[in-house]
Design a protein around this motif. Structure first.
Motif, mmCIF file in Angstrom:
data_model
loop_
_atom_site.group_PDB
_atom_site.id
_atom_site.type_symbol
_atom_site.label_atom_id
_atom_site.label_comp_id
_atom_site.label_asym_id
_atom_site.label_seq_id
_atom_site.Cartn_x
_atom_site.Cartn_y
_atom_site.Cartn_z
ATOM 1 N N SER A 2 1.628 0.949 -42.022
ATOM 2 C CA SER A 2 2.973 1.267 -41.900
ATOM 3 C C SER A 2 3.292 2.839 -42.203
ATOM 4 O O SER A 2 2.134 3.524 -42.461
ATOM 5 N N ALA A 3 4.380 3.233 -42.022
ATOM 6 C CA ALA A 3 4.652 4.878 -42.036
ATOM 7 C C ALA A 3 4.377 5.301 -43.495
ATOM 8 O O ALA A 3 4.025 6.313 -43.772
ATOM 9 N N GLU A 4 4.614 4.254 -44.391
ATOM 10 C CA GLU A 4 4.368 4.714 -45.953
ATOM 11 C C GLU A 4 3.033 5.249 -46.358
ATOM 12 O O GLU A 4 2.740 5.887 -47.305
ATOM 13 N N HIS A 5 1.795 5.017 -45.637
ATOM 14 C CA HIS A 5 0.587 5.209 -45.676
ATOM 15 C C HIS A 5 0.109 6.169 -44.729
ATOM 16 O O HIS A 5 -1.045 6.447 -44.652
ATOM 17 N N ASP A 6 0.981 6.781 -43.957
ATOM 18 C CA ASP A 6 0.588 7.731 -42.898
ATOM 19 C C ASP A 6 0.483 9.226 -43.382
ATOM 20 O O ASP A 6 1.181 9.420 -44.444
ATOM 21 N N ARG A 7 -0.352 9.922 -42.592
ATOM 22 C CA ARG A 7 -0.458 11.400 -43.154
ATOM 23 C C ARG A 7 -0.026 12.236 -42.028
ATOM 24 O O ARG A 7 -0.396 11.687 -40.856
ATOM 25 N N VAL A 8 0.772 13.132 -42.027
ATOM 26 C CA VAL A 8 1.114 14.032 -41.064
ATOM 27 C C VAL A 8 0.935 15.247 -41.296
ATOM 28 O O VAL A 8 0.797 15.840 -42.310
ATOM 29 N N TYR A 9 0.148 16.154 -40.129
ATOM 30 C CA TYR A 9 -0.286 17.306 -40.082
ATOM 31 C C TYR A 9 0.532 18.182 -39.329
ATOM 32 O O TYR A 9 0.820 17.882 -38.181
ATOM 33 N N ILE A 10 1.269 19.168 -39.904
ATOM 34 C CA ILE A 10 2.078 20.075 -39.059
ATOM 35 C C ILE A 10 1.540 21.419 -39.168
ATOM 36 O O ILE A 10 0.891 22.009 -40.033
ATOM 37 N N LYS A 11 2.147 22.169 -38.028
ATOM 38 C CA LYS A 11 1.491 23.575 -37.771
ATOM 39 C C LYS A 11 2.557 24.470 -37.027
ATOM 40 O O LYS A 11 2.982 24.225 -36.000
ATOM 41 N N GLY A 12 3.078 25.340 -37.679
ATOM 42 C CA GLY A 12 3.969 26.256 -36.966
ATOM 43 C C GLY A 12 3.591 27.784 -36.744
ATOM 44 O O GLY A 12 3.120 28.158 -37.913
ATOM 45 N N ASP A 13 3.837 28.350 -36.007
ATOM 46 C CA ASP A 13 3.656 29.605 -35.954
ATOM 47 C C ASP A 13 4.718 30.468 -36.525
ATOM 48 O O ASP A 13 5.796 30.016 -36.898
ATOM 49 N N ARG A 14 4.662 31.916 -36.893
ATOM 50 C CA ARG A 14 5.361 32.574 -37.825
ATOM 51 C C ARG A 14 6.592 32.994 -37.214
ATOM 52 O O ARG A 14 7.684 32.845 -37.671
ATOM 53 N N ASN A 15 6.648 33.038 -35.749
ATOM 54 C CA ASN A 15 7.636 33.358 -35.128
ATOM 55 C C ASN A 15 7.974 32.468 -33.987
ATOM 56 O O ASN A 15 7.019 32.510 -32.992
ATOM 57 N N LYS A 64 11.027 23.397 -47.008
ATOM 58 C CA LYS A 64 12.352 22.913 -46.519
ATOM 59 C C LYS A 64 12.179 21.868 -45.522
ATOM 60 O O LYS A 64 12.900 20.621 -45.598
ATOM 61 N N ILE A 65 11.193 21.989 -44.331
ATOM 62 C CA ILE A 65 10.958 21.128 -43.586
ATOM 63 C C ILE A 65 10.020 20.021 -43.948
ATOM 64 O O ILE A 65 10.170 18.894 -43.634
ATOM 65 N N ILE A 66 9.317 20.381 -44.959
ATOM 66 C CA ILE A 66 8.634 19.080 -45.418
ATOM 67 C C ILE A 66 9.620 18.420 -46.468
ATOM 68 O O ILE A 66 9.682 17.028 -46.167
ATOM 69 N N ASN A 67 10.596 18.802 -46.931
ATOM 70 C CA ASN A 67 11.737 18.212 -47.602
ATOM 71 C C ASN A 67 12.425 17.389 -46.538
ATOM 72 O O ASN A 67 13.071 16.377 -46.654
ATOM 73 N N CYS A 68 12.842 18.005 -45.408
ATOM 74 C CA CYS A 68 13.582 17.148 -44.347
ATOM 75 C C CYS A 68 12.811 15.935 -43.768
ATOM 76 O O CYS A 68 13.329 14.905 -43.629
ATOM 77 N N ILE A 69 11.501 16.073 -43.599
ATOM 78 C CA ILE A 69 10.630 14.910 -43.458
ATOM 79 C C ILE A 69 10.691 13.626 -44.622
ATOM 80 O O ILE A 69 10.971 12.660 -44.074
ATOM 81 N N HIS A 70 10.542 14.135 -45.767
ATOM 82 C CA HIS A 70 10.654 13.174 -46.828
ATOM 83 C C HIS A 70 12.045 12.761 -46.886
ATOM 84 O O HIS A 70 12.176 11.458 -47.386
ATOM 85 N N GLN A 71 13.056 13.369 -46.515
ATOM 86 C CA GLN A 71 14.388 12.636 -46.485
ATOM 87 C C GLN A 71 14.643 11.417 -45.609
ATOM 88 O O GLN A 71 15.130 10.498 -46.090
ATOM 89 N N ASN A 72 13.866 11.385 -44.684
ATOM 90 C CA ASN A 72 13.813 10.428 -43.644
ATOM 91 C C ASN A 72 12.583 9.505 -43.785
ATOM 92 O O ASN A 72 12.751 7.978 -43.645
ATOM 93 N N TYR A 73 11.274 9.842 -44.403
ATOM 94 C CA TYR A 73 10.025 9.210 -44.781
ATOM 95 C C TYR A 73 9.636 9.655 -45.771
ATOM 96 O O TYR A 73 8.786 10.391 -46.043
ATOM 97 N N PRO A 74 10.039 8.981 -46.989
ATOM 98 C CA PRO A 74 9.879 9.466 -48.273
ATOM 99 C C PRO A 74 8.403 9.507 -48.640
ATOM 100 O O PRO A 74 7.843 10.266 -49.450
ATOM 101 N N ALA A 75 7.510 8.252 -48.371
ATOM 102 C CA ALA A 75 6.290 8.130 -48.671
ATOM 103 C C ALA A 75 5.410 8.717 -47.734
ATOM 104 O O ALA A 75 3.996 8.802 -47.973
ATOM 105 N N VAL A 76 5.465 9.474 -46.805
ATOM 106 C CA VAL A 76 4.590 9.914 -45.821
ATOM 107 C C VAL A 76 4.058 11.401 -46.331
ATOM 108 O O VAL A 76 4.693 12.078 -46.972
ATOM 109 N N GLU A 77 2.939 11.210 -46.365
ATOM 110 C CA GLU A 77 2.059 12.709 -47.052
ATOM 111 C C GLU A 77 2.014 13.494 -45.693
ATOM 112 O O GLU A 77 1.655 13.521 -44.472
ATOM 113 N N VAL A 78 2.493 14.942 -46.174
ATOM 114 C CA VAL A 78 2.690 16.004 -45.127
ATOM 115 C C VAL A 78 1.838 17.101 -45.621
ATOM 116 O O VAL A 78 1.778 17.568 -46.596
#
Length: 221
Positions: A2-15, A64-78
């Motif tokens: 389930s999504a509650e136990h998923d881990r998400v890895y994010i990577k963004g460039d500075r610009n 803020k982006i992590i907060n945006c993800i948690h608003q939709n998927y509260p238990a996902v580890e980012v």
């Protein structure tokens, strides 16, 4: 799983440059998860809606982006694998005019050529290289220099070769795989600009962070 136990890895460039007014997480981030469905959903989450018609920059904290993800998927580890702050640059899509592009290229080449030539001449004038070569030629040959001797010829050839080797390219051809000094300086200049943008936005309270309230309607999350 389930999504509650998923881990998400994010990577963004500075610009990050975008050319659409409705920006999603997938436009500014690379997202990886063991749950492909979750990753696809996260890429479609709306982050920013640009109201201005002109180009602009927006600084967003990764929190803020992590907060945006948690608003939709509260238990996902980012887990953030990229920059702590993102600069989202909005540029309007414009058809590049070939004539204007050619004029700009010619202008830059003109300024660069004559600017470099003036710098070299000013340096030679400061060290009185004509007098120096004349003294060396007279000491070696016993004949007074006419101002155009083998010393000037070989010096001019050596100067040209030295410039080509230093800048590591001639036209579109590079002599080695290393970045040219110009490329290195441009990257340093870009890094300085990006650091200044982030710091200025933070000091002015314009950076979109977790505790920053948006009253302009620019941000969705």
């Amino acid at each position: 799983m389930s999504a509650e136990h998923d881990r998400v890895y994010i990577k963004g460039d500075r610009n990050v440059e975008v050319n659409k007014k409705e920006v999603t997480l997938g436009d500014v981030l690379e997202i990886e998860s063991s749950n492909p469905t979750l990753a696809i959903k996260l890429k479609t989450l709306k982050l920013l809606k640009i109201q201005d018609t002109k180009s602009g920059r927006y600084v967003v904290s990764i929190l803020k982006i992590i907060n945006c993800i948690h608003q939709n998927y509260p238990a996902v580890e980012v887990y953030n694998m990229g920059e702590p702050d993102l600069i989202i640059t909005y540029e309007e899509q414009k058809a590049a005019g070939k004539v204007l592009y050619l004029i700009k290229t010619v202008l830059v080449a003109f300024v660069t050529f004559f600017g470099a030539a003036f710098s070299i001449m000013a340096f030679h004038n400061d060290i009185s290289i004509t007098k120096l070569f004349g003294n060396i030629y007279e000491m070696l040959t016993g004949v007074k220099s006419s101002g155009f001797t083998i010393l000037e010829v070989f010096y001019s050839i050596g100067l040209t070769i030295g410039i080509l080797i230093f800048f590591n390219h001639f036209g579109k051809k590079k002599f080695t795989k290393d970045p040219t000094p110009m490329e290195v300086q441009m990257r340093l200049y870009e890094n300085d600009i990006q650091t200044t943008l982030v710091e200025d936005a933070s000091r002015r309270g314009q950076e979109k962070n977790v505790d920053t309230k948006d009253t302009s309607g620019i941000y969705w999350c």
